[in-house]
Scaffold this active site. Structure first.
Site, PDB file in Angstrom:
ATOM      1  CG  LEU A  24      -1.963   0.954   1.201  1.00 38.61           C
ATOM      2  CD1 LEU A  24      -2.855   0.840  -0.042  1.00 38.61           C
ATOM      3  CD2 LEU A  24      -2.828   0.667   2.652  1.00 38.61           C
ATOM      4  CG  HIS A  25       3.280   2.091  -3.495  1.00 40.86           C
ATOM      5  ND1 HIS A  25       2.962   2.863  -4.900  1.00 40.86           N
ATOM      6  CD2 HIS A  25       2.770   0.746  -4.144  1.00 40.86           C
ATOM      7  CE1 HIS A  25       2.675   2.060  -5.716  1.00 40.86           C
ATOM      8  NE2 HIS A  25       2.615   0.976  -5.667  1.00 40.86           N
ATOM      9  CB  ALA A  26       2.323   7.278  -3.114  1.00 42.91           C
ATOM     10  CB  ALA A  29      -2.334   5.309  -0.434  1.00 42.68           C
ATOM     11  CD  GLU A  97       0.540  -1.025  -7.785  1.00 50.68           C
ATOM     12  OE1 GLU A  97       0.877  -1.739  -6.818  1.00 50.68           O
ATOM     13  OE2 GLU A  97       0.707   0.245  -7.447  1.00 50.68           O
TER      14      GLU A  97
END
Length: 111
Positions: A24-26, A29, A97
């Site tokens: 859960l990166h930028a 998020a 992704e």
């Protein structure tokens, strides 16, 4: 006679798993914040004792949710079931992704 102010919407809960490789990166998020902003309901994620609002990108990033992390997703409000389903879909699709989602992100009792 007005409706009772003591009526509180029920809280729905589901365990979800982060399946995208980078966690859960930028970018995911941000997708989560945009999704949550589309609903009236309060939507939260919890990891351990840390519970954060899905409308706050910085709070989401503090969870440090890497691939494989299980989180408790909750929604409370008039559109909670629709909101919960929309957020679950983001997790299931690996926040767009993954080439192919081969692993489920929703945890069932039968693990």
């Amino acid at each position: 006679m007005s409706s009772s102010s003591s009526e509180r919407p029920s809280e729905l809960e589901q365990i979800v798993r982060v399946i995208n490789p980078q966690g859960l990166h930028a970018r995911p998020a941000d997708l989560l914040v945009r999704c949550a902003d589309g609903f009236e309901s309060e939507i939260h994620l919890q990891k351990g004792s840390e519970r954060v609002d899905c409308r706050s990108i910085l709070s989401l990033l503090t969870l440090g949710a890497t691939a494989g992390t299980e989180l408790t997703l909750t929604a409370r409000g008039a559109d909670a079931s629709v909101a919960l389903a929309a957020v679950i879909e983001l997790f299931e699709k690996g926040f767009h992704e993954l080439d192919q989602a081969s692993e489920s992100s929703v945890v069932t009792d039968g693990r």
